[in-house]
Design an enzyme around this catalytic site. Structure first.
Site, short mmCIF file in Angstrom:
data_model
loop_
_atom_site.label_atom_id
_atom_site.label_comp_id
_atom_site.label_asym_id
_atom_site.label_seq_id
_atom_site.Cartn_x
_atom_site.Cartn_y
_atom_site.Cartn_z
N GLU A 44 0.87 -1.15 -0.03
CA GLU A 44 0.09 -0.03 0.08
C GLU A 44 0.79 1.13 0.14
O GLU A 44 0.54 2.27 -0.80
CB GLU A 44 -1.08 0.15 1.31
CG GLU A 44 -2.05 -0.98 1.06
CD GLU A 44 -3.11 -0.64 -0.05
OE1 GLU A 44 -3.13 0.42 -0.53
OE2 GLU A 44 -3.84 -1.63 -0.53
N TYR A 127 -6.12 6.27 5.03
CA TYR A 127 -6.24 5.37 4.00
C TYR A 127 -5.49 4.01 4.08
O TYR A 127 -5.99 2.89 3.97
CB TYR A 127 -5.74 6.08 2.68
CG TYR A 127 -5.44 5.14 1.63
CD1 TYR A 127 -6.58 4.46 0.87
CD2 TYR A 127 -4.25 4.38 1.37
CE1 TYR A 127 -6.26 3.79 0.05
CE2 TYR A 127 -4.00 3.29 0.63
CZ TYR A 127 -5.13 3.06 -0.27
OH TYR A 127 -4.86 1.88 -1.11
N ASP A 145 -9.39 6.74 -1.46
CA ASP A 145 -8.29 7.35 -2.28
C ASP A 145 -8.66 8.24 -3.27
O ASP A 145 -9.80 8.38 -3.48
CB ASP A 145 -6.99 6.02 -2.44
CG ASP A 145 -7.78 5.20 -3.56
OD1 ASP A 145 -8.92 5.31 -4.02
OD2 ASP A 145 -6.96 4.56 -4.25
#
Ligand code: SF4
Length: 360
Positions: A44, A127, A145
């Protein structure tokens, strides 16, 4: 109000259509083959400012060198920065390293599973915490996002700017309301993939979109009007003049400090000016005289001019090569490090310096 009306009518339809689309079209990615929160976290962070094609190779290299949180925590920051080279946004690498140390010191080396604990890790925002907690631990936290902002503002024709607290809250609420109880991690990945592959920033593939008949922006023929943003990013111009000094087989580097971009990365001696400046102007500056004090006539070659774009800065850069005859004594100013030219590639450097090194 329009948004609430549409939302109350459509959430399960939107969710199930996206899940169905994802099952048929999801991209096979290495971090999708694991439930290991460490690997999901690393992927990520890599993907936050890196394209998937570049990210995959990098992910494999990172995992090979740092296969688990303890290995990452035990590494020197400089090694992590060096491995990160070429990806840019180096604060990501520094934060990953510091968060790994945090996990070892405060969680006994075991990746925390609660959302607040994940959120408390260095560099982890909402996030990333939502992505890791939903994908690795199946917890009900919706990711928001850029892809999610785009898909949802188009679906509901939301005119509130997404860079305002009100806009962020509104999209966060909608995203959360669409999240299914079962397998929220897959759904989160579904909506992000959908934004990346179908509901793209320009030329979205509306004609083949599974949400077309319930998409308000499409119905209003205003797809590219969304998402709305209030502020334009303000870009400042900076003027960097680097001096690649060659003194026999030696050269000189400077380690950047904590107060600016590229913290702790190495670079050639730098003079920064407020305006564009050519060599004649630079030679009049105190910084130039200090750098080359006591030397006779120098041989200076302007080698490369580069415009390097960062999120908020445009860096106009000129690289000069300065040859100092080996017979001359050169005492560099304090703060410069002497290194063998053959050792240059061992130092972590910014993408800008990396570009230059590739040309010589
Ligand atoms: S119809 Fe077009 S704008 Fe609407 S969700 Fe689908 S791709 Fe996005």
């Amino acid at each position: 109000m329009e948004t609430k009306k549409e939302l109350s009518r459509e959430p399960s339809q939107i969710t199930s259509r996206l899940q169905k689309w994802y099952n048929a079209h999801k991209r096979e990615l290495p971090w999708r083959e694991t439930n290991d929160p460490y690997r999901i976290w690393i992927s990520e962070v890599i993907l936050q400012q890196t394209r998937i094609a570049q990210g995959i190779g990098f992910y494999h290299r990172f995992m090979q060198r740092f296969p688990d949180v303890r290995t990452l925590a035990a590494a020197r920051e400089e090694e992590v920065l060096k491995l990160w080279q070429g990806l840019g946004y180096y604060s990501r690498a520094r934060n990953l390293h510091q968060a790994a140390v945090q996990i070892v010191n405060h969680h006994n080396g075991i990746f925390p599973s609660s959302y607040p604990d994940i959120l408390s890790l260095k560099g982890v925002g909402q996030y990333t915490a939502a992505a890791v907690s939903s994908i690795a631990f199946h917890q009900p936290h919706a990711v928001v996002d850029g892809n999610v902002y785009r898909v949802l503002t188009r679906l509901f024709a939301i005119a509130t700017a997404i860079d305002t607290p009100e806009g962020k809250k509104m999209i966060g609420r909608i995203a959360q309301s669409l999240l299914p109880e079962e397998d929220p991690g897959s759904y989160n990945q579904a909506i992000m993939d959908f934004g990346a592959l179908v509901c793209t920033p320009s030329q979205p593939k509306c004609e083949e979109c599974v949400l077309q008949e319930i998409c308000l922006a499409y119905a209003e023929r205003r797809v590219t009007a969304f998402p709305v943003k209030e502020r334009k990013i303000k870009i400042s111009n900076r003027y960097f003049h680097y001096f690649h000094i060659v003194h026999g087989n030696r050269t000189y580097l400077h380690k950047r400090d904590q107060s600016d971009i590229w913290q702790n990365l190495y670079e050639f001696p730098l003079i920064e000016t407020d305006h564009p400046a050519d060599l004649l102007i630079l030679q009049q500056t105190a910084a130039f005289r200090e750098l080359f004090s006591g030397l006779p006539e120098l041989l200076i070659d302007p080698l490369l001019t580069v415009r390097h774009q960062l999120t908020h800065q445009l860096i106009h850069t000129r690289f000069y090569r300065v040859i100092i005859p080996e017979s001359c004594t050169f005492t560099p100013p304090q703060g410069l490090l002497i290194t063998d030219i053959g050792e240059l590639h061992h130092y972590p450097v910014s993408r800008l310096i990396h570009k230059y090194l590739e040309t010589i």
